[in-house]
Design an enzyme around this catalytic site. Structure first.
Site, PDB file in Angstrom:
ATOM      1  N   ASP A 273      -0.491   1.549   6.843  1.00 53.90           N
ATOM      2  CA  ASP A 273       0.400   0.623   6.174  1.00 53.90           C
ATOM      3  C   ASP A 273      -0.473  -0.325   5.347  1.00 53.90           C
ATOM      4  O   ASP A 273      -1.705  -0.304   5.432  1.00 53.90           O
ATOM      5  CB  ASP A 273       1.288  -0.127   7.184  1.00 53.90           C
ATOM      6  CG  ASP A 273       2.533  -0.713   6.498  1.00 53.90           C
ATOM      7  OD1 ASP A 273       2.557  -0.779   5.249  1.00 53.90           O
ATOM      8  OD2 ASP A 273       3.472  -1.110   7.200  1.00 53.90           O
TER       9      ASP A 273
HETATM   10  C1  NOJ Z   1       4.458  -2.613   4.000  1.00 52.72           C
HETATM   11  C2  NOJ Z   1       5.576  -1.961   4.741  1.00 52.72           C
HETATM   12  O1  NOJ Z   1       5.438  -2.215   6.125  1.00 52.72           O
HETATM   13  C3  NOJ Z   1       5.685  -0.469   4.526  1.00 52.72           C
HETATM   14  O2  NOJ Z   1       6.880  -0.015   5.103  1.00 52.72           O
HETATM   15  C4  NOJ Z   1       5.596  -0.133   3.068  1.00 52.72           C
HETATM   16  O3  NOJ Z   1       5.722   1.250   2.894  1.00 52.72           O
HETATM   17  C5  NOJ Z   1       4.286  -0.653   2.518  1.00 52.72           C
HETATM   18  N1  NOJ Z   1       4.231  -2.095   2.672  1.00 52.72           N
HETATM   19  C6  NOJ Z   1       4.055  -0.294   1.057  1.00 52.72           C
HETATM   20  O4  NOJ Z   1       4.838  -1.065   0.226  1.00 52.72           O
END
Ligand code: NOJ
Length: 731
Positions: A273
């Site tokens: 993430d």
């Molecule tokens: C943080 C989020 O937790 C995740 O779900 C997302 O895909 C990423 N950012 C990328 O934007």
């Protein structure tokens, strides 16, 4: 023979043989796509780089994937730089968070789960993929498959609710929908189940918080939807931000390598993430950036998003011998194989066709699907006196801050929706209004604030009406990432509006806007009818009109329990049995709160339609289930009402005595069927030992012989069980 004609494996081998350590680390980097129009509101730190820097990185082979930019024409430019100007010509992957629609916005995933129709989610995911790939994307960071048992957590909106079986069905359906039948097709969108793992179990429902969890709950509740998504063909998995019993998920060897690669044999790519590797330092799990890189990478995290840590530290870690080269090559090989799997080496410009992007011919069909998905997601919680559907010539007052609103219909994580096509409640209701009916619209209050004269105007409108449609709920920004709440209630200004409107005595139908289960209070809880409308997306107004005016009999059911009060959280229907359950005879010194019993106001699985469904008794075909046998469980379901109805028939199970305390009930099957007035249907489910299995006290997974109870019921709190016994294995 040219290199391009080589089979993929040898092509990848040949690339690996020619790549520098920096180029290898580059393939493992995922960076914000600052070249194309970008969604600036999410992850503001992405603005660290500008377009020229990003293109320089692509040219130098320092980046393999870009995310959250869109546009086919500029996508071609990026790809041209990668293919023609970088040393090895490796194409880039273009990714984005396309969660529940692209230009056409479908209901939030939690809302869509309420349909109890995974095949509907498959269709909306397919439509999403068609639009996303037309807009120059190859890969979505979806579906979120986190099981959310605490409604304070705002990201429950992105998943399928509190139940694992329902979560598995929707996880698999969404993966199938995004990816389609042929990964090489121009409209196939790579799917990413996320966030691995147990992100939905953050303590106190606070996003990014720690997770303390038993092995049994981790394996039986939170992991199965990931497995279901992988079995459906997902080739990537995103790690979670949280730690699990002290070990961050993004550096969790036991999970990423042990479970994912070892037990499940996952051949695909693990992506972090956003800056999750960097956060290992903040967690206090890594000494510094280099140590964080080492820990994340060796635990099994292939790709690093946005921190730049892999590019900065992996080459040196390999040179120092701390990261074995074969480990790096394996990760890079997986990323290249992913690119090959979608045909990027053969056609780097796939999904980058401006003509396809401009083609709007599919949008009408997608709008129709959005309307269908939205009305199939609406849950009718109560309908006193049959106030719904609204009959012919009524004077209707539409009251509330969501009445005309267009800023709160898409729900969280909608980055690219086409706002020009959004249908407000007012617009939809006017379009569906019966000829003899009238509609007066009053805001009454703001989302969080009173409006000068607002309540007076609302009360006057209510007095002059036969029925009030009260459009209240949570602002959109209350759910989604980082949007945890301590009180899952309506903002006070809206509650005050509801009380004033109800005091007029005019019947009230609540049109609830919500990204989670809410604790309904006072006049909202006590309204004559309540429709849970989540965030329904582009076609909100039309879908609500379809239900309110009776064109469609609501058929959705709650995928989350609505509690009596916020303080009950975490509340989920399938909680373990307590030693002191409350009984109708006895409440003192029993498991309950001072103010409320240990029940839901509206349980998981609950929902009404305009028909009236009756369940016959549940019957088992035999009192015993042989160890290797199967057992049929059946009940007759009848529509005794005057309207067509769709019923979600639910199969629940309880293991009476086990080596670990078992849930009071667990969903083991569901079936949605349409019943004409007077029609009945015998619904038959088949059970075998596999469905009785759980993580036992000794850590092994399997069933235990003994007594079970089984229900076929319209919700997790309804019905009377039948019993059977699972026999011992043959000697
Ligand atoms: C943080 C989020 O937790 C995740 O779900 C997302 O895909 C990423 N950012 C990328 O934007």
């Amino acid at each position: 023979m040219s290199n391009d004609a080589l089979p993929v494996d040898s092509r990848i081998q040949s690339l690996l043989a020619r790549m520098t350590l920096e180029e290898k680390a580059g393939q493992l980097g995922v960076f914000a796509d600052m070249v194309r129009p970008f969604a600036p509101d999410v992850n503001p730190e992405t603005n660290m780089r500008n377009a020229a820097q990003v293109l320089d990185d692509v040219r130098a082979g320092r980046v393999g994937t870009l995310f959250n930019g869109v546009g086919a024409a500029q996508g071609r430019q990026i790809q041209r730089v990668a293919v023609e100007e970088s040393r090895l010509g490796i194409p880039v992957l273009l990714a984005a968070d396309v969660i529940h629609g692209m230009r056409t916005v479908f209901p939030i995933p939690l809302g869509e789960a309420a349909s109890f129709e995974p095949e509907l989610a498959e269709r909306t995911a397919r439509a999403t993929a068609v639009e996303a790939t037309a807009a120059g994307l190859h890969w979505t960071f979806a579906p979120a498959v986190d099981v959310a048992r605490d409604q304070r957590w705002g990201r429950g909106a992105e998943g399928a609710g509190e139940d694992t079986l329902l979560g598995c069905a929707f996880a698999a359906a969404r993966v199938r929908g995004f990816q389609g039948d042929d990964l090489r097709a121009a409209d196939a969108l790579l799917a990413t189940p996320k966030h691995f793992a147990a992100y939905g179990a953050v303590a106190g429902g606070m996003d990014y918080n720690y997770v303390e969890i038993s092995d049994g709950t981790l394996h039986d509740v939170h992991l199965p939807p990931f497995k279901a998504a992988l079995d459906a063909g997902a080739l990537t998995v995103m790690t979670a931000f949280n730690d699990i019993n002290g070990v961050p998920a993004s550096a969790n060897q036991a999970l990423l390598t042990g479970v994912l690669r070892g037990q499940w044999g996952f051949p695909g790519v693990v992506v972090s993430d956003y800056t999750a590797d960097m956060e290992l330092v903040a967690h206090g799990y890594a000494e510094d950036d280099r140590d964080a890189t080492l820990r994340a990478f060796t635990a099994g995290m292939d790709m690093s998003m946005q921190s730049g840590f892999y590019a900065a530290h992996l080459p040196a870690l390999v040179e120092s011998g701390q990261v074995p080269l074969p480990l790096l090559d394996a990760a890079v090989g997986r990323v290249l194989a992913l690119k090959a799997a979608i045909g990027l080496f053969d056609d780097p410009y796939r999904s980058l066709d401006p003509a396809r992007e401009a083609d709007a011919s599919h949008l009408e069909a997608h709008e129709a699907l959005a309307r269908e998905a939205a009305r199939r997601s609406i849950v009718l919680l109560k309908n006193e006196g049959g106030v719904l559907p609204l009959a012919g010539g009524q004077r209707i007052a539409l009251v509330g801050p969501f009445a005309r609103d267009l800023d709160n219909i898409e729900g969280c994580w909608t980055l690219f929706g086409d706002r020009t096509r959004y249908v407000s409640l007012e617009a939809g209701l006017r379009a569906g209004l019966p000829a003899e009916a009238s509609l007066q619209v009053v805001d009454g209050c703001g989302l969080e604030t009173a409006l000068e004269g607002g309540i007076e105007a609302a009360v006057a409108a209510a007095r002059a009406a036969d029925v009030v449609l009260l459009a209240v709920g949570e602002p959109q920004r209350y759910s989604g990432e980082a949007q945890s709440r301590t009180r899952i209630e309506l903002p006070p200004a809206q509650q005050a509006l509801a009380e004033a409107v109800a005091a007029t005595g005019t019947p009230v139908v609540v049109l609830l806007r919500n990204g989670r289960a809410l604790a309904l209070e006072g006049a909202v809880r006590d309204a004559q009818a309540i429709l849970v409308t989540w965030f329904l997306g582009s076609q909100t107004g039309h879908a609500v009109a379809d239900v309110v005016f009776g064109g469609y009999s609501p058929s959705a059911r709650l995928p989350v329990s609505f509690p009596h009060a916020s303080g009950q959280q975490p509340y989920f229907y399938n909680h373990p049995r307590t030693g002191r359950p409350e009984t109708p005879q006895m409440s003192e010194f029993k498991a309950r709160w001072r103010e409320y019993p240990n029940t839901a106001l509206y349980p998981f699985g609950h929902g009404l339609g305009y028909g009236r469904i009756e369940y016959g008794p549940v019957r088992v075909d035999a009192p015993v289930l042989e160890w290797d046998g199967a057992l049929k469980v059946r009940a007759t379901v009848r529509n005794v009402g005057a309207c067509m109805a769709e019923e979600v028939v639910q199969l629940y199970l309880h293991d009476r005595v086990a080596s670990r305390v078992r849930p009071v009930r667990e969903l083991k099957g569901f079936r949605k069927l349409a019943l004409a007035p007077g029609q009945s249907c015998e619904v038959v489910f088949e059970l075998d030992r596999g469905q009785l299995a759980f993580t036992r006290a000794d850590g092994s997974f399997g069933a235990e012989p003994g007594r079970f109870e089984v229900w076929i019921a319209p919700s997790a709190a309804a019905g009377e069980p039948a019993g059977f016994e699972l026999l011992q294995p043959p000697a």
